[in-house]
Design a protein around this motif. Sequence first.
Motif, mmCIF file in Angstrom:
data_model
loop_
_atom_site.group_PDB
_atom_site.id
_atom_site.type_symbol
_atom_site.label_atom_id
_atom_site.label_comp_id
_atom_site.label_asym_id
_atom_site.label_seq_id
_atom_site.Cartn_x
_atom_site.Cartn_y
_atom_site.Cartn_z
ATOM 1 N N PHE A 176 2.752 2.623 6.339
ATOM 2 C CA PHE A 176 2.852 2.254 4.926
ATOM 3 C C PHE A 176 2.105 3.238 4.033
ATOM 4 O O PHE A 176 2.499 3.481 2.901
ATOM 5 C CB PHE A 176 2.344 0.833 4.694
ATOM 6 N N MET A 177 1.032 3.822 4.548
ATOM 7 C CA MET A 177 0.262 4.796 3.775
ATOM 8 C C MET A 177 1.079 6.070 3.551
ATOM 9 O O MET A 177 0.967 6.717 2.516
ATOM 10 C CB MET A 177 -1.034 5.132 4.499
ATOM 11 N N LEU A 178 1.929 6.413 4.513
ATOM 12 C CA LEU A 178 2.704 7.642 4.420
ATOM 13 C C LEU A 178 4.069 7.460 3.756
ATOM 14 O O LEU A 178 4.872 8.385 3.750
ATOM 15 C CB LEU A 178 2.903 8.223 5.829
ATOM 16 N N HIS A 199 3.676 1.200 -4.901
ATOM 17 C CA HIS A 199 3.060 -0.102 -5.140
ATOM 18 C C HIS A 199 3.315 -1.039 -3.959
ATOM 19 O O HIS A 199 2.389 -1.693 -3.474
ATOM 20 C CB HIS A 199 3.582 -0.711 -6.437
ATOM 21 N N ASP A 200 4.576 -1.121 -3.505
ATOM 22 C CA ASP A 200 4.888 -1.976 -2.360
ATOM 23 C C ASP A 200 4.184 -1.491 -1.102
ATOM 24 O O ASP A 200 3.701 -2.296 -0.313
ATOM 25 C CB ASP A 200 6.397 -2.022 -2.115
ATOM 26 N N ALA A 201 4.138 -0.187 -0.919
ATOM 27 C CA ALA A 201 3.504 0.371 0.276
ATOM 28 C C ALA A 201 2.018 0.053 0.295
ATOM 29 O O ALA A 201 1.470 -0.271 1.351
ATOM 30 C CB ALA A 201 3.733 1.878 0.336
ATOM 31 N N SER A 202 1.361 0.109 -0.856
ATOM 32 C CA SER A 202 -0.073 -0.172 -0.875
ATOM 33 C C SER A 202 -0.342 -1.653 -0.606
ATOM 34 O O SER A 202 -1.332 -1.990 0.053
ATOM 35 C CB SER A 202 -0.699 0.262 -2.192
ATOM 36 N N LYS A 203 0.537 -2.546 -1.095
ATOM 37 C CA LYS A 203 0.370 -3.967 -0.800
ATOM 38 C C LYS A 203 0.551 -4.239 0.690
ATOM 39 O O LYS A 203 -0.218 -4.982 1.297
ATOM 40 C CB LYS A 203 1.375 -4.794 -1.610
ATOM 41 N N HIS A 204 1.563 -3.616 1.276
ATOM 42 C CA HIS A 204 1.823 -3.806 2.701
ATOM 43 C C HIS A 204 0.708 -3.186 3.544
ATOM 44 O O HIS A 204 0.332 -3.736 4.581
ATOM 45 C CB HIS A 204 3.173 -3.215 3.095
#
Length: 71
Positions: A22-24, A31-36
Amino acid sequence: MNWLFLIAFIGILGALAAAGIFMLKRPQAKHDASKHMARALAVRVGLSIALFLFILLAWKMGWIQPRPLGR
């Protein structure tokens, strides 16, 4: 008992890998990646604490015994 520790450890590593993925992620879904990623890291911390507490409980109940190191 060993299989339970192995499954918990694999779950911890899986949550860590998911957070890395998710970080990459691409910037457009940041935004979605940081929440996940935050959720995956919270799961990893929760699993680590649960595993630690289970090891303490198993030792206290006598299910596992420490072994001397070395000789």
